[in-house]
Design a protein around this motif. Structure first.
Motif, PDB file in Angstrom:
ATOM      1  N   GLY A  61      21.684  53.096  10.067  1.00 19.10           N
ATOM      2  CA  GLY A  61      20.990  54.279  10.041  1.00 19.10           C
ATOM      3  C   GLY A  61      19.399  53.829   9.773  1.00 19.10           C
ATOM      4  N   LYS A  62      18.727  55.194   9.885  1.00 18.26           N
ATOM      5  CA  LYS A  62      17.088  55.276   9.661  1.00 18.26           C
ATOM      6  C   LYS A  62      16.546  54.559   8.547  1.00 18.26           C
ATOM      7  CE  LYS A  62      15.191  58.963   8.678  1.00 18.26           C
ATOM      8  NZ  LYS A  62      14.553  60.395   8.788  1.00 18.26           N
ATOM      9  N   ASN A  63      17.249  55.014   7.397  1.00 15.57           N
ATOM     10  CA  ASN A  63      16.718  54.332   5.853  1.00 15.57           C
ATOM     11  C   ASN A  63      16.946  53.030   5.759  1.00 15.57           C
ATOM     12  OD1 ASN A  63      15.492  57.102   5.611  1.00 15.57           O
ATOM     13  ND2 ASN A  63      17.448  57.780   4.349  1.00 15.57           N
ATOM     14  N   THR A  64      18.168  52.669   6.041  1.00 15.89           N
ATOM     15  CA  THR A  64      18.590  51.157   5.917  1.00 15.89           C
ATOM     16  C   THR A  64      17.955  50.563   6.668  1.00 15.89           C
ATOM     17  OG1 THR A  64      20.881  52.104   5.069  1.00 15.89           O
ATOM     18  CG2 THR A  64      20.530  49.635   5.868  1.00 15.89           C
ATOM     19  N   TYR A  65      17.771  50.632   7.950  1.00 13.46           N
ATOM     20  CA  TYR A  65      16.957  49.945   9.044  1.00 13.46           C
ATOM     21  C   TYR A  65      15.589  49.714   8.316  1.00 13.46           C
ATOM     22  CZ  TYR A  65      14.473  48.537  13.172  1.00 13.46           C
ATOM     23  OH  TYR A  65      13.715  47.946  14.066  1.00 13.46           O
ATOM     24  N   SER A 139      23.744  52.588   5.225  1.00 11.76           N
ATOM     25  CA  SER A 139      23.636  53.475   6.166  1.00 11.76           C
ATOM     26  C   SER A 139      24.993  54.558   5.999  1.00 11.76           C
ATOM     27  CB  SER A 139      23.898  52.926   7.672  1.00 11.76           C
ATOM     28  OG  SER A 139      23.070  51.862   7.828  1.00 11.76           O
ATOM     29  N   ILE A 140      24.743  55.008   4.763  1.00 12.70           N
ATOM     30  CA  ILE A 140      25.928  55.901   4.369  1.00 12.70           C
ATOM     31  C   ILE A 140      26.349  56.962   5.426  1.00 12.70           C
ATOM     32  CG2 ILE A 140      27.171  57.140   2.651  1.00 12.70           C
ATOM     33  CD1 ILE A 140      26.549  54.014   2.187  1.00 12.70           C
ATOM     34  N   SER A 141      25.370  57.957   5.691  1.00  8.19           N
ATOM     35  CA  SER A 141      25.159  58.793   6.660  1.00  8.19           C
ATOM     36  C   SER A 141      25.870  58.312   7.952  1.00  8.19           C
ATOM     37  CB  SER A 141      24.018  59.497   6.927  1.00  8.19           C
ATOM     38  OG  SER A 141      23.149  58.605   7.576  1.00  8.19           O
ATOM     39  N   VAL A 142      25.756  57.185   8.399  1.00  9.90           N
ATOM     40  CA  VAL A 142      26.377  56.869   9.716  1.00  9.90           C
ATOM     41  C   VAL A 142      27.739  56.559   9.403  1.00  9.90           C
ATOM     42  CG1 VAL A 142      25.983  54.867  11.398  1.00  9.90           C
ATOM     43  CG2 VAL A 142      24.015  56.010  10.681  1.00  9.90           C
ATOM     44  N   VAL A 143      28.000  55.784   8.251  1.00 11.84           N
ATOM     45  CA  VAL A 143      29.388  55.232   8.003  1.00 11.84           C
ATOM     46  C   VAL A 143      30.101  56.570   7.910  1.00 11.84           C
ATOM     47  CG1 VAL A 143      30.870  54.049   6.306  1.00 11.84           C
ATOM     48  CG2 VAL A 143      28.575  52.999   6.630  1.00 11.84           C
ATOM     49  N   LYS A 144      29.819  57.686   7.242  1.00 13.15           N
ATOM     50  CA  LYS A 144      30.774  58.692   7.202  1.00 13.15           C
ATOM     51  C   LYS A 144      31.220  59.062   8.526  1.00 13.15           C
ATOM     52  CE  LYS A 144      29.525  60.347   2.558  1.00 13.15           C
ATOM     53  NZ  LYS A 144      29.044  61.375   1.703  1.00 13.15           N
ATOM     54  N   LYS A 145      30.151  59.197   9.442  1.00 10.89           N
ATOM     55  CA  LYS A 145      30.460  59.778  10.767  1.00 10.89           C
ATOM     56  C   LYS A 145      31.359  58.780  11.482  1.00 10.89           C
ATOM     57  CE  LYS A 145      26.075  61.933  11.304  1.00 10.89           C
ATOM     58  NZ  LYS A 145      24.711  61.957  12.021  1.00 10.89           N
ATOM     59  N   LEU A 146      31.177  57.408  11.359  1.00 13.14           N
ATOM     60  CA  LEU A 146      32.076  56.572  11.885  1.00 13.14           C
ATOM     61  C   LEU A 146      33.539  56.828  11.226  1.00 13.14           C
ATOM     62  CD1 LEU A 146      29.916  53.023  11.664  1.00 13.14           C
ATOM     63  CD2 LEU A 146      30.260  54.497  13.687  1.00 13.14           C
ATOM     64  N   VAL A 147      33.651  56.746  10.106  1.00 18.31           N
ATOM     65  CA  VAL A 147      35.078  57.055   9.496  1.00 18.31           C
ATOM     66  C   VAL A 147      35.635  58.436  10.224  1.00 18.31           C
ATOM     67  CG1 VAL A 147      36.319  57.446   7.294  1.00 18.31           C
ATOM     68  CG2 VAL A 147      34.475  55.754   7.403  1.00 18.31           C
ATOM     69  N   ALA A 148      34.932  59.371  10.047  1.00 19.29           N
ATOM     70  CA  ALA A 148      35.350  60.751  10.433  1.00 19.29           C
ATOM     71  C   ALA A 148      36.008  60.372  12.103  1.00 19.29           C
ATOM     72  CB  ALA A 148      34.231  61.493  10.454  1.00 19.29           C
ATOM     73  N   ALA A 149      35.359  59.566  12.759  1.00 18.25           N
ATOM     74  CA  ALA A 149      35.613  59.483  14.085  1.00 18.25           C
ATOM     75  C   ALA A 149      36.384  58.441  14.570  1.00 18.25           C
ATOM     76  CB  ALA A 149      34.289  59.171  14.989  1.00 18.25           C
ATOM     77  N   ASN A 150      36.979  57.813  13.333  1.00 13.62           N
ATOM     78  CA  ASN A 150      37.961  56.663  13.424  1.00 13.62           C
ATOM     79  C   ASN A 150      37.607  55.589  14.069  1.00 13.62           C
ATOM     80  OD1 ASN A 150      40.478  55.737  12.604  1.00 13.62           O
ATOM     81  ND2 ASN A 150      41.417  56.330  14.655  1.00 13.62           N
ATOM     82  N   LEU A 151      36.243  55.223  13.946  1.00 12.93           N
ATOM     83  CA  LEU A 151      35.794  53.917  14.891  1.00 12.93           C
ATOM     84  C   LEU A 151      35.806  52.782  14.078  1.00 12.93           C
ATOM     85  CD1 LEU A 151      32.815  56.424  16.424  1.00 12.93           C
ATOM     86  CD2 LEU A 151      34.997  55.171  17.805  1.00 12.93           C
ATOM     87  N   VAL A 152      36.054  52.827  12.660  1.00  9.50           N
ATOM     88  CA  VAL A 152      35.951  51.524  11.797  1.00  9.50           C
ATOM     89  C   VAL A 152      37.108  50.735  11.848  1.00  9.50           C
ATOM     90  CG1 VAL A 152      35.355  50.694   9.579  1.00  9.50           C
ATOM     91  CG2 VAL A 152      34.254  52.799  10.237  1.00  9.50           C
ATOM     92  N   ASP A 153      37.000  49.588  12.242  1.00  5.38           N
ATOM     93  CA  ASP A 153      38.206  48.568  12.575  1.00  5.38           C
ATOM     94  C   ASP A 153      38.490  47.921  11.199  1.00  5.38           C
ATOM     95  OD1 ASP A 153      38.753  48.905  15.376  1.00  5.38           O
ATOM     96  OD2 ASP A 153      36.552  48.147  15.478  1.00  5.38           O
ATOM     97  N   GLU A 154      37.245  47.443  10.423  1.00  4.69           N
ATOM     98  CA  GLU A 154      37.363  46.698   9.183  1.00  4.69           C
ATOM     99  C   GLU A 154      36.549  47.276   8.199  1.00  4.69           C
ATOM    100  OE1 GLU A 154      38.180  42.585   9.714  1.00  4.69           O
ATOM    101  OE2 GLU A 154      36.323  42.263   8.404  1.00  4.69           O
TER     102      GLU A 154
END
Length: 201
Positions: A61-65, A139-154
């Motif tokens: 995400g922006k801030n972590t980047y 990148s917590i805001s991005v991770v939360k969206k990834l979790v909500a979209a069921n895109l995280v494999d590990e």
């Protein structure tokens, strides 16, 4: 007559790697991360470098980047930088970085790609490309969206022996159950425990 050959196409995994406290926070209320620096050891550095070597793309995400872009390009040449971390710094600088932001206008860190599109579509496209895995740090805001979209494999959780009492929680607001399988547990001398879970996607 020759036997038919079955071809199996394995998509790249999306891996989330996060430092987390015993009470489930990934950052203090003020976004501070000072609570985990004191537990960093050469032993942890070796493990995190080995895990990073399995990937070749970093999604941020922006801030972590911005924080990483201001730090990593200068570390390999810094005389005070631990020599044991050089391989990690080289990978951070040379891997492809994909930064998700609707407000940034440029991403100048080496091998960076600025993406403003739909996160779900971007990740699905990345997974279909050839290469090693995709790793997300912070990148917590991005991770939360990834979790909500069921895109995280590990998930790679670096659990620190710290209780903050309050802060930024990762899984608050999750609306569905996450079924995970423990595939690795490693205890470090500093008290940090690495727990690696795979999703039942």
């Amino acid at each position: 007559m020759s036997n038919p050959v079955c071809l199996f196409i394995t998509m790249r995994k999306l891996i989330v790697s996060l430092n987390i406290t015993l009470d489930g926070f990934v950052a203090a209320e003020d976004e501070g991360l000072d609570w985990h620096y004191q537990y960093w050891t050469d032993e942890i550095a070796e493990t995190i470098t080995e895990l990073l070597s399995r990937a070749d793309t970093i999604l941020l995400g922006k801030n972590t980047y911005r924080a990483m872009a201001a730090y990593w390009p200068f570390q390999a040449k810094c005389m005070n930088f631990p020599r044991t971390d050089i391989a990690y710094a080289d990978m951070m600088n040379n891997y492809q970085k994909v930064v998700m932001s609707s407000t940034m206008t440029s991403a100048l860190w080496n091998n960076s790609l600025l993406v403003k599109g739909n996160l779900k579509q971007v990740v699905k496209h990345l997974k279909k490309q050839q290469g090693r895995d995709i790793l997300t740090y912070g990148s917590i805001s991005v991770v939360k969206k990834l979790v909500a979209a069921n895109l995280v494999d590990e998930y790679q959780f670096w659990i620190h022996p710290v209780i903050l009492g309050n802060g930024k929680a990762l899984f608050n607001g999750v609306k569905s159950h996450l079924l995970l399988k423990l595939v690795l547990k490693k205890v470090f001398s500093s008290g940090v425990i690495l727990m690696v879970y795979q999703s039942h996607n």
